[in-house]
Design a protein around this motif. Structure first.
Motif, PDB file in Angstrom:
ATOM      1  N   MET A   1       0.432  -0.338   9.507  1.00  0.00           N
ATOM      2  CA  MET A   1      -0.345   0.222   8.402  1.00  0.00           C
ATOM      3  C   MET A   1       0.372   1.411   7.769  1.00  0.00           C
TER       4      MET A   1
ATOM      5  N   SER B   1       1.559  -6.596  -4.189  1.00  0.00           N
ATOM      6  CA  SER B   1       0.661  -7.313  -3.284  1.00  0.00           C
ATOM      7  C   SER B   1       1.371  -8.416  -2.506  1.00  0.00           C
TER       8      SER B   1
ATOM      9  N   ASP C   1       3.099  -9.024   0.099  1.00  0.00           N
ATOM     10  CA  ASP C   1       3.539  -8.589   1.422  1.00  0.00           C
ATOM     11  C   ASP C   1       4.001  -9.805   2.229  1.00  0.00           C
TER      12      ASP C   1
ATOM     13  N   TYR D   1      -0.550  -1.818  15.291  1.00  0.00           N
ATOM     14  CA  TYR D   1      -1.270  -1.911  14.015  1.00  0.00           C
ATOM     15  C   TYR D   1      -1.142  -0.603  13.223  1.00  0.00           C
TER      16      TYR D   1
ATOM     17  N   THR E   1       0.827  -1.211   0.000  1.00  0.00           N
ATOM     18  CA  THR E   1       0.000   0.000   0.000  1.00  0.00           C
ATOM     19  C   THR E   1       0.857   1.256   0.000  1.00  0.00           C
ATOM     20  N   ARG E   2       1.851   1.295   0.865  1.00  0.00           N
ATOM     21  CA  ARG E   2       2.715   2.477   0.916  1.00  0.00           C
ATOM     22  C   ARG E   2       3.545   2.620  -0.353  1.00  0.00           C
TER      23      ARG E   2
ATOM     24  N   TYR F   1       1.200  -2.060   5.231  1.00  0.00           N
ATOM     25  CA  TYR F   1       0.653  -3.409   5.287  1.00  0.00           C
ATOM     26  C   TYR F   1      -0.823  -3.376   5.671  1.00  0.00           C
ATOM     27  N   SER F   2      -1.570  -4.292   5.103  1.00  0.00           N
ATOM     28  CA  SER F   2      -2.997  -4.350   5.395  1.00  0.00           C
ATOM     29  C   SER F   2      -3.223  -4.883   6.813  1.00  0.00           C
ATOM     30  N   TYR F   3      -4.401  -4.600   7.331  1.00  0.00           N
ATOM     31  CA  TYR F   3      -4.747  -5.079   8.680  1.00  0.00           C
ATOM     32  C   TYR F   3      -4.729  -6.599   8.720  1.00  0.00           C
ATOM     33  N   GLU F   4      -5.256  -7.226   7.650  1.00  0.00           N
ATOM     34  CA  GLU F   4      -5.343  -8.694   7.616  1.00  0.00           C
ATOM     35  C   GLU F   4      -3.945  -9.325   7.651  1.00  0.00           C
ATOM     36  N   LYS F   5      -3.043  -8.807   6.816  1.00  0.00           N
ATOM     37  CA  LYS F   5      -1.681  -9.346   6.767  1.00  0.00           C
ATOM     38  C   LYS F   5      -0.951  -9.084   8.088  1.00  0.00           C
ATOM     39  N   SER F   6      -1.187  -7.910   8.653  1.00  0.00           N
ATOM     40  CA  SER F   6      -0.541  -7.560   9.925  1.00  0.00           C
ATOM     41  C   SER F   6      -1.012  -8.482  11.035  1.00  0.00           C
TER      42      SER F   6
END
Length: 211
Positions: free
Chosen positions: A186, A152, A154, A182, A128-129, A190-195
């Motif tokens: 982010m 994608s 990650d 978190y 994302t970043r 990184y996405s919340y799900e992956k984190s």
């Protein structure tokens, strides 16, 4: 206008200063002096005068771009912004970009690939970043879409390293610390799900080590 004097420049013997109507008008290379058939006493048309000035501007802009590229890879947007800042016209900038692309000095796709690899390796940035930063640097949506698989990807191990750097081998002390963690991940992109997935693995590994 009449060419009243032509003098070899002191600091560059391959360039000449051309004077018209008793005043300095422009500088030219020894090759251009012959190409434009510039001679003292000759009349210089407005059309040829403008052509010489435009040629000088292009050469100066091209040299500026090449020096700018000498430090590191650049995107077309970065070169455009630099040349605009220096006051070059849109036409000159487009000519410089065409030259730079033709000879391989500028390649936005290659830049994006190298940028993704470097920022993942050195900064641990997530997709994302990386995508946001590539947009900011002027990489086209088409190129970003072509590299979507790299963006994608990650890696959970990379996220776990980021978590360990933040927590230093401990577990979050409370809900606030967990929220800060978190937020940190982010911001890394990184996405919340992956984190969450990486944190779960990290916690399991910590638990195993403690056992």
């Amino acid at each position: 206008m009449i060419i009243t004097d032509i003098q070899r420049q002191k600091n560059n013997e391959k360039r000449y200063s051309v004077y018209t109507d008793g005043k300095f008008s422009f500088g030219v290379s020894d090759i251009d002096l012959l190409y434009y058939k510039l001679k003292v006493g000759e009349s210089l048309s407005e059309e040829k005068y403008r052509e010489i000035l435009e040629g000088n501007a292009y050469i100066k802009a091209r040299e500026t771009a090449l020096r700018f590229l000498g430090y590191r890879m650049r995107t077309k947007r970065e070169i455009t912004d630099r040349l605009k800042r220096d006051g070059f016209s849109e036409e000159i900038i487009n000519r410089v970009l065409s030259f730079s692309e033709e000879y391989g000095y500028v390649d936005d796709r290659a830049f994006a690939e190298a940028y993704i690899e470097e920022k993942r390796r050195l900064k641990g940035f997530g997709g994302t970043r990386l995508k946001q930063e590539l947009y900011q640097k002027g990489i086209s949506p088409e190129i970003i879409e072509e590299l979507s698989e790299k963006l994608s990807d990650d890696d959970t191990d990379i996220i776990k390293k980021a978590i360990d750097k933040k927590l230093k081998g401990k577990v979050p002390a409370d809900r606030k610390e967990l929220q800060r963690l978190y937020g940190y991940l982010m911001r890394k992109g990184y996405s919340y799900e992956k984190s969450k997935e990486a944190l779960s693995e990290y916690m399991r590994e910590i638990d195993i080590e403690e056992d």
